[in-house]
Enzyme design. Structure first.
Site, short mmCIF file in Angstrom:
data_model
loop_
_atom_site.label_atom_id
_atom_site.label_comp_id
_atom_site.label_asym_id
_atom_site.label_seq_id
_atom_site.Cartn_x
_atom_site.Cartn_y
_atom_site.Cartn_z
N LYS A 259 41.56 -71.14 -47.56
CA LYS A 259 40.45 -70.36 -47.02
C LYS A 259 40.24 -70.89 -45.39
O LYS A 259 39.89 -71.93 -45.08
CB LYS A 259 39.30 -70.55 -47.69
CG LYS A 259 37.96 -70.03 -47.21
CD LYS A 259 36.79 -70.15 -47.92
CE LYS A 259 35.53 -69.81 -47.22
NZ LYS A 259 34.40 -69.85 -48.24
N ASP A 264 31.30 -68.51 -41.15
CA ASP A 264 30.51 -68.02 -42.38
C ASP A 264 29.06 -67.66 -41.98
O ASP A 264 28.43 -68.71 -42.44
CB ASP A 264 31.13 -68.66 -43.59
CG ASP A 264 30.48 -68.07 -44.72
OD1 ASP A 264 29.96 -66.70 -44.48
OD2 ASP A 264 30.56 -68.62 -45.81
N LYS A 271 23.02 -65.71 -44.04
CA LYS A 271 22.49 -67.31 -44.52
C LYS A 271 21.37 -67.46 -43.83
O LYS A 271 21.08 -67.09 -42.92
CB LYS A 271 23.65 -68.29 -44.36
CG LYS A 271 24.86 -68.04 -45.00
CD LYS A 271 25.78 -69.22 -44.66
CE LYS A 271 27.04 -69.46 -45.52
NZ LYS A 271 26.93 -69.69 -47.11
N ASP A 282 33.92 -73.94 -42.50
CA ASP A 282 34.49 -73.03 -43.58
C ASP A 282 36.12 -72.75 -43.48
O ASP A 282 36.50 -72.13 -44.44
CB ASP A 282 33.70 -71.69 -43.70
CG ASP A 282 33.27 -71.27 -45.08
OD1 ASP A 282 33.46 -71.96 -46.00
OD2 ASP A 282 33.12 -70.07 -45.13
N ASP A 341 28.38 -63.03 -49.06
CA ASP A 341 28.41 -64.22 -48.71
C ASP A 341 29.37 -65.09 -49.53
O ASP A 341 29.76 -65.96 -49.33
CB ASP A 341 27.06 -64.96 -48.70
CG ASP A 341 27.15 -66.31 -47.84
OD1 ASP A 341 28.16 -66.68 -47.29
OD2 ASP A 341 26.11 -67.05 -48.21
N GLU A 343 32.37 -64.74 -49.67
CA GLU A 343 33.60 -64.06 -49.33
C GLU A 343 34.72 -64.79 -49.13
O GLU A 343 35.71 -64.21 -49.30
CB GLU A 343 32.90 -63.83 -47.58
CG GLU A 343 33.42 -64.94 -46.79
CD GLU A 343 32.71 -66.33 -46.95
OE1 GLU A 343 31.63 -66.27 -47.68
OE2 GLU A 343 32.92 -67.50 -46.57
N ARG A 345 36.20 -65.88 -51.73
CA ARG A 345 37.05 -65.47 -53.00
C ARG A 345 37.66 -64.06 -52.79
O ARG A 345 38.66 -63.97 -53.27
CB ARG A 345 36.23 -65.42 -54.29
CG ARG A 345 34.94 -64.58 -54.20
CD ARG A 345 33.96 -65.00 -55.19
NE ARG A 345 33.04 -65.97 -54.82
CZ ARG A 345 32.13 -66.63 -55.65
NH1 ARG A 345 31.73 -66.09 -56.93
NH2 ARG A 345 31.61 -67.60 -55.01
N1 BES Z 1 31.19 -71.29 -47.40
C1 BES Z 1 30.47 -71.14 -48.43
C2 BES Z 1 30.34 -72.14 -49.09
C3 BES Z 1 29.52 -73.41 -48.82
C4 BES Z 1 28.14 -73.48 -48.70
C5 BES Z 1 30.30 -74.47 -48.36
C6 BES Z 1 27.70 -74.67 -48.23
C7 BES Z 1 29.63 -75.52 -47.86
C8 BES Z 1 28.40 -75.79 -47.93
C9 BES Z 1 30.65 -69.77 -49.15
O1 BES Z 1 31.11 -68.87 -48.65
C10 BES Z 1 29.42 -69.39 -49.89
O2 BES Z 1 28.44 -69.03 -48.92
N2 BES Z 1 29.27 -69.20 -51.08
C11 BES Z 1 27.81 -69.12 -51.66
C12 BES Z 1 28.44 -67.93 -52.81
C13 BES Z 1 27.23 -67.32 -53.53
C14 BES Z 1 26.99 -66.18 -52.42
C15 BES Z 1 27.51 -66.76 -54.79
C16 BES Z 1 27.16 -70.00 -51.94
O3 BES Z 1 27.78 -71.16 -52.32
O4 BES Z 1 25.97 -70.30 -51.79
ZN ZN Z 2 32.24 -69.29 -46.69
MN MN Z 3 29.79 -67.51 -47.67
#
Ligand code: BES
Ligand code: ZN
Ligand code: MN
Length: 490
Positions: A259, A264, A271, A282, A341, A343, A345
């Site tokens: 990834k 992000d 966010k 990210d 968010d 994204e 996946r």
């Molecule tokens: N890049 C983030 C995951 C992340 C969050 C990594 C905090 C490190 C620290 C990912 O793209 C994301 O935003 N995931 C969301 C998913 C949710 C919207 C289902 C998350 O983990 O909040």
């Molecule tokens: Zn992300």
């Molecule tokens: Mn995200």
């Protein structure tokens, strides 16, 4: 940068040599007379007296420095702890602490008595040079005040230390540091184009070939899920594929997929502001893939590998996708984007199915800072491991134990796949129950077909951990580069 210039070996006896610093290791309870005998009369007596006066016993995390009278300006003796509890990982940390001592004291050339550290065993020699490189790492590319700069260090090992084992350790250490650098660069510098250019540069090596697809080609290629994320950004997205053919033609490749979200923001599902700066990390999944790519380009293992990276920003631009949008992935499955968010996946869905269909790999492993939830489950200590193939899972666990890059398996029971069934499309990009890390894994599983596959959620381990000792004080860690190289080699 890595404050290390060269690592060499010599066959000449210690007593014939000179350096600014001599490093000697001592296990707990070691006989000081033996240490004394390694040195000339003056240095030997001085060192032994000092060790006795200070009650040095060789316990772990202890050390002593004496000023030498000839040959060596300083002699630093390092406690290794009990011999029976010694591990490769302790060796790596000890070497890293040695390097920090060298840098803090601005020492430019060092002689290491390999035998006293037990470097006659190649695995320990490799760990030692990994530790030297990892411990010398600092990320100061953007600091304009370089007056405190440490000097580049030349290291020589004497005794029975294998130079190939040292070389392998050095290459792997440098590959981890390269991966750390990629993670640490900010998003205004490190763009998808930057990653593509670095991949092109590395793949000039023997047996390598790169292909870069631009966002302008995504829709007609059928990468609808990836395109949905990329369209919100002005910075052009890239899908990067590097083929490495070090094995025989008939051998199926293994595939490593990363990834590469260079930033992000969350997209339209924006966010919150606090710590959003950390979302420059990210792309650390792609940094892991590129770290391995770097090591492979030099060490040339006898296997075939496909390296693949999906790289874009996730931005809330005027052409960004909206919550509720439905996209079609490369394998034909339709996805309801309930949260822009989630994204990572969506990007990986297309890269995984593209690699699966076009390269028919023996197995695939993806690396992604995929969920904040993995931090709740495992903190900074271990990466979340999921997969559809027990043999592959066990191989990864084995390499994890040997390299001390911790992983912990989470289940992918079919109930979790039910949690991502879509209301208006085949699947949705949000889970209906908790278990955010697992439902993300269950989502990816929809795109790997029957190919053996594992997913490593590195959101907790790609930055933040400050131990063991060879981890950097701040920033990206270069997680899983050593682990995956070990897996490839075995
Ligand atoms: N890049 C983030 C995951 C992340 C969050 C990594 C905090 C490190 C620290 C990912 O793209 C994301 O935003 N995931 C969301 C998913 C949710 C919207 C289902 C998350 O983990 O909040
Ligand atoms: Zn992300
Ligand atoms: Mn995200």
């Amino acid at each position: 940068m890595i404050n290390l210039n060269t690592i060499k070996t010599t066959k000449r006896p210690l007593l014939d040599l000179e350096s600014d610093l001599l490093l000697i290791g001592s296990f707990e309870g070691a006989n000081f007379n033996l240490i004394q005998k390694k040195l000339n009369v003056d240095n030997g007596i001085q060192l032994k007296n000092a060790l006795e006066a200070d009650g040095f016993k060789g316990e772990k995390e202890t050390s002593m420095t004496v000023y030498g009278s000839s040959g060596f300006k300083k002699i630093h003796i390092v406690g290794l702890g009990e011999k029976k509890d010694f591990t490769l990982d302790k060796m790596r940390s000890i070497a890293s602490n040695c390097m920090r001592f060298i840098n803090e004291n601005k020492i430019q050339n060092v002689l290491i008595d390999g035998d006293s550290f037990g470097l006659g065993k190649n695995a320990f020699a490799q760990s030692y040079s990994e530790g030297l490189v990892l411990g010398s790492y600092v990320f100061d590319d953007y600091k304009t005040d370089k007056s405190k700069d440490v000097k580049l260090v030349d290291v020589i090992f004497c005794g029975k230390t294998d130079s190939n084992a040292l070389k392998t350790g050095q290459v792997l250490g440098e590959a981890v540091c390269f991966s750390r650098d990629l993670g640490n660069h900010p998003a205004n510098i490190l763009t998808p184009t930057y990653l593509a250019n670095e991949s092109k540069r590395i793949s000039k090596a023997k047996n390598m070939k790169s292909t870069i697809f631009d966002v302008s080609e995504f829709e007609k290629m059928g990468l609808g899920s990836f395109y949905g994320v990329a369209r919100g950004a002005k910075e052009p997205a890239k899908m990067i594929i590097v083929e490495y053919n070090g094995g025989s033609k008939s051998q199926k490749p293994i595939a490593l997929i990363g990834k590469g979200l260079t930033f992000d923001t969350g997209g339209i599902s924006l966010k919150p502001g606090a710590r959003m700066d950390e979302m420059k990390f990210d792309m650390c999944g792609s940094a892991t893939v590129m770290g391995v790519m770097n090591a492979v380009s030099i060490l040339q293992p006898k296997v075939n590998i496909i390296f693949a990276i999906g790289s874009t920003e996730n931005m809330p631009g005027s052409d960004a996708q909206r919550p509720g949008d439905i996209v079609t992935a490369y394998n034909g499955k339709t996805i309801e984007v309930l949260n822009t968010d989630a994204e990572g996946r969506l990007v990986l869905a297309d890269v995984l199915s593209y690699v699966d269909k076009n390269y028919k790999p023996k197995f695939m492993i993806d690396f992604a800072t995929l969920t904040g939830a993995v931090l709740v489950a495992l903190g900074h200590r271990a990466s979340g491991l999921m997969g559809n193939d027990e043999k592959l899972i066990n191989k990864i666990k084995k390499s994890s134990e040997i390299t001390d890059e911790k992983v912990w398996e989470l289940p992918l029971w079919s109930e979790y796949s039910r949690d991502i069934r879509g209301k208006y499309a085949d699947i949705q990009n949000l889970g209906k129950s908790g278990a955010g890390t697992i439902t993300a894994g269950a989502f990816l599983k929809e795109f790997v077909g029957d190919t053996p596959w594992c997913h490593l959620d590195i959101a907790g381990t790609a930055w933040g951990p400050k131990e063991p000792g060879y981890q950097p004080k701040i920033g990206a860690t270069g997680v899983a580069v050593r682990l995956i190289y070990h897996l490839i080699e075995n």
